[in-house]
Enzyme design. Sequence first.
Site, PDB file in Angstrom:
ATOM      1  N   GLU A 199      -1.448  -1.466  -4.533  1.00 56.90           N
ATOM      2  CA  GLU A 199      -2.692  -0.721  -4.630  1.00 56.90           C
ATOM      3  C   GLU A 199      -2.437   0.474  -5.526  1.00 56.90           C
ATOM      4  O   GLU A 199      -1.444   1.181  -5.377  1.00 56.90           O
ATOM      5  CB  GLU A 199      -3.151  -0.263  -3.244  1.00 56.90           C
TER       6      GLU A 199
ATOM      7  N   ASP B  29      -2.159   0.946   7.686  1.00 54.01           N
ATOM      8  CA  ASP B  29      -1.396   0.847   6.436  1.00 54.01           C
ATOM      9  C   ASP B  29      -0.797  -0.549   6.294  1.00 54.01           C
ATOM     10  O   ASP B  29      -0.687  -1.070   5.187  1.00 54.01           O
ATOM     11  CB  ASP B  29      -0.277   1.898   6.396  1.00 54.01           C
TER      12      ASP B  29
ATOM     13  N   ASP C 155       0.883  -1.158   0.000  1.00 53.57           N
ATOM     14  CA  ASP C 155       0.000   0.000   0.000  1.00 53.57           C
ATOM     15  C   ASP C 155       0.924   1.212   0.000  1.00 53.57           C
ATOM     16  O   ASP C 155       1.457   1.596   1.041  1.00 53.57           O
ATOM     17  CB  ASP C 155      -0.886  -0.005   1.251  1.00 53.57           C
TER      18      ASP C 155
END
Length: 182
Positions: A70, A143, A10
Amino acid sequence: MKERIILGIDPGTNIMGYGLIYNKGNSISLISMGVLKLGKYDNHPLKLKKIFERTLSLIEQYNPDEMALEAPFYGKNVQSMLKLGRAQGVAMAAGLFKEIPIFEYSPKKVKQSITGNGNSSKEQVSAMLKTILNFKENPEYFDASDGLAVAVCHYFQGDRVAQGKSYSGWKNFIKENPGRLK
């Protein structure tokens, strides 16, 4: 039985989350998840360098077979999206440098894969990952679970991986993106 390690990332310019899972046949298990904190750096190029180095060190430590990221999303601020895109790009470059196949998923796709709802909260995604991977500890930062969610999303895509964008090396990336070269 097919075995593989999937690294999920991410990307972020303040905190980058990552997660690694081990897949054998139809089962997956947690290897590791964590974050790279970048808030102490006020120089954007230095943050990008740290993202590249950390991604490379994760690759060297765990030797993943595939990497899932992502995709940046457009929020309220174009500058934020550009910075996220750069963060994703340097993480992607580390994977390409090590010739690891790379896959990209939208935030909605990741959330839908994990919870069944593309609008789920970070808390819902994290709780579902604890159930799927059977672990108890809460990550200090969402996260970390977001990075893990990207890896699990990629696993769930299975044979439908064509829905994500895949780059297996610089030659493939250039072939798929001829307009990006100047």
